[in-house]
Design an enzyme around this catalytic site. Structure first.
Site, PDB file in Angstrom:
ATOM      1  N   TYR A  41       3.159   9.597   5.549  1.00 22.98           N
ATOM      2  CA  TYR A  41       3.770   8.777   4.966  1.00 22.98           C
ATOM      3  C   TYR A  41       5.326   9.108   4.500  1.00 22.98           C
ATOM      4  O   TYR A  41       5.417   9.657   3.551  1.00 22.98           O
ATOM      5  CB  TYR A  41       2.955   8.374   3.582  1.00 22.98           C
ATOM      6  CG  TYR A  41       1.598   7.815   4.039  1.00 22.98           C
ATOM      7  CD1 TYR A  41       1.299   7.315   5.202  1.00 22.98           C
ATOM      8  CD2 TYR A  41       0.764   7.531   2.945  1.00 22.98           C
ATOM      9  CE1 TYR A  41       0.089   6.665   5.400  1.00 22.98           C
ATOM     10  CE2 TYR A  41      -0.389   6.779   3.074  1.00 22.98           C
ATOM     11  CZ  TYR A  41      -0.975   6.479   4.453  1.00 22.98           C
ATOM     12  OH  TYR A  41      -1.994   5.980   4.425  1.00 22.98           O
ATOM     13  N   LEU A  88      -4.958  -6.028   1.695  1.00 19.59           N
ATOM     14  CA  LEU A  88      -4.249  -7.365   1.643  1.00 19.59           C
ATOM     15  C   LEU A  88      -3.543  -7.538   3.021  1.00 19.59           C
ATOM     16  O   LEU A  88      -3.004  -8.636   2.783  1.00 19.59           O
ATOM     17  CB  LEU A  88      -3.359  -7.129   0.449  1.00 19.59           C
ATOM     18  CG  LEU A  88      -3.866  -6.752  -0.891  1.00 19.59           C
ATOM     19  CD1 LEU A  88      -2.787  -6.718  -1.882  1.00 19.59           C
ATOM     20  CD2 LEU A  88      -5.126  -7.705  -1.258  1.00 19.59           C
ATOM     21  N   GLY A  89      -3.909  -6.985   3.785  1.00 18.46           N
ATOM     22  CA  GLY A  89      -3.442  -7.399   5.398  1.00 18.46           C
ATOM     23  C   GLY A  89      -1.986  -6.675   5.787  1.00 18.46           C
ATOM     24  O   GLY A  89      -1.466  -6.814   6.764  1.00 18.46           O
ATOM     25  N   GLY A  90      -1.550  -5.877   4.936  1.00 13.78           N
ATOM     26  CA  GLY A  90      -0.397  -5.064   5.247  1.00 13.78           C
ATOM     27  C   GLY A  90       1.016  -5.826   4.929  1.00 13.78           C
ATOM     28  O   GLY A  90       0.988  -7.300   4.729  1.00 13.78           O
TER      29      GLY A  90
END
Length: 288
Positions: free
Chosen positions: A55, A212-214
């Site tokens: 990240y 949440l889907g990105g």
């Protein structure tokens, strides 16, 4: 906050975690704002923070998220005794892309660097193999993690982006306490491929990544009529409804929504209070 037990351990963590990726990749907020997000999450009862050595923006920025979390925890004035940091290794970020690297030599070095990035004063709470690299047998890639547990550098091990067969293969090498795979309204493979059922049956914690889907799809949640209707009826955000839907799917699920703003983690935590009936869960299932 409501808590959940991590796998077959005696560790209790908050039932909503914090996904740290948005605070370290491209478009990340200033460090002071990111630290404020982490501190607010902890104040709200979040005790599990999920991160990864990858990240970051690219290889020159590696371990940015882990270092950020360590800095935030160092400056946090509240109770830090129950904070649990889960990190991952096995991905590279050349030029900002994502590349598998399950080479045991790389994994061994990645674990050592993650240990230092997170402070170097206690074992990594949970280290997860980020994704299986077909160039190496799972047993090969996980051997350094097993060594690190024995050396006191890692407490627990999890896997990410694994199939049921791959999870079983990993469990023949080391004890696995968690699985982290993509799961959201557009990506329901954990349901159809048996991973969710397997985790529930075997007592493994399931972390749905990109719940949440990105960033590319989160804006489309409002277009899912069933979710929008329930959000209006219950007086909460569409994001709370999605997190509540995931939590209702299985007792082994622990969502880790990402956040780069204080308001985002505040909203995600509100999902704990949202209860969906079996009929409402079916309403969402049928509408997506």
């Amino acid at each position: 906050m409501e808590t959940k037990t991590l796998g077959h351990t005696n560790i209790e963590v908050g039932a909503i975690g914090l996904g740290a990726m948005p605070m370290s990749i491209s478009g990340r907020p200033p460090e002071s704002e990111a630290i404020a997000v982490i501190h607010r999450a902890l104040d709200l009862g979040v005790t599990l923070i999920d991160t990864a050595d990858s990240y970051c923006q690219d290889e020159s920025d590696k371990h940015h998220s882990e270092q950020l979390i360590a800095k935030a925890l160092q400056s946090y004035s509240g109770d830090k005794s129950r904070i649990f940091v889960a990190t991952k290794g096995g991905l590279m970020r050349p030029g900002g892309t994502w590349k598998l690297n399950g080479d045991p030599k790389h994994i061994r070095g990645a674990i050592a660097r993650s240990f230092e990035a997170l402070g170097g004063d206690k074992p990594i709470d949970l280290w997860q193999y980020h994704a299986p690299d077909p160039a190496y047998a799972i047993a090969e890639s996980l051997a350094p993690a097993k060594e690190a547990v024995e050396a006191g550098k890692i407490r627990y091990i999890g896997v990410s982006n694994f199939s049921v067969k791959q999870i079983e293969e990993a469990r023949r090498v080391v004890e696995i306490v968690s699985v982290q795979n993509q799961y959201n309204p557009w990506h329901r493979n954990p349901e159809t491929e048996g991973v969710l059922d397997y985790c529930e049956r075997e007592g493994l914690t399931f972390f749905p990544w990109s719940p949440l889907g990105g960033s590319r799809r989160v804006g489309n949640l409002q277009d899912i009529r069933a979710i929008a209707q329930l959000a209006t009826e219950k007086g909460v955000s569409i994001y709370c409804i999605v997190l509540a839907w995931l939590r209702a799917k299985s007792p082994c699920i622990l969502p880790i929504p990402g956040a780069s703003k204080v308001s985002s983690i505040e909203d995600s935590v509100r999902a704990i209070e949202v209860q969906l009936s079996p009929a409402e869960v079916r309403q969402i299932d049928d509408g997506i």
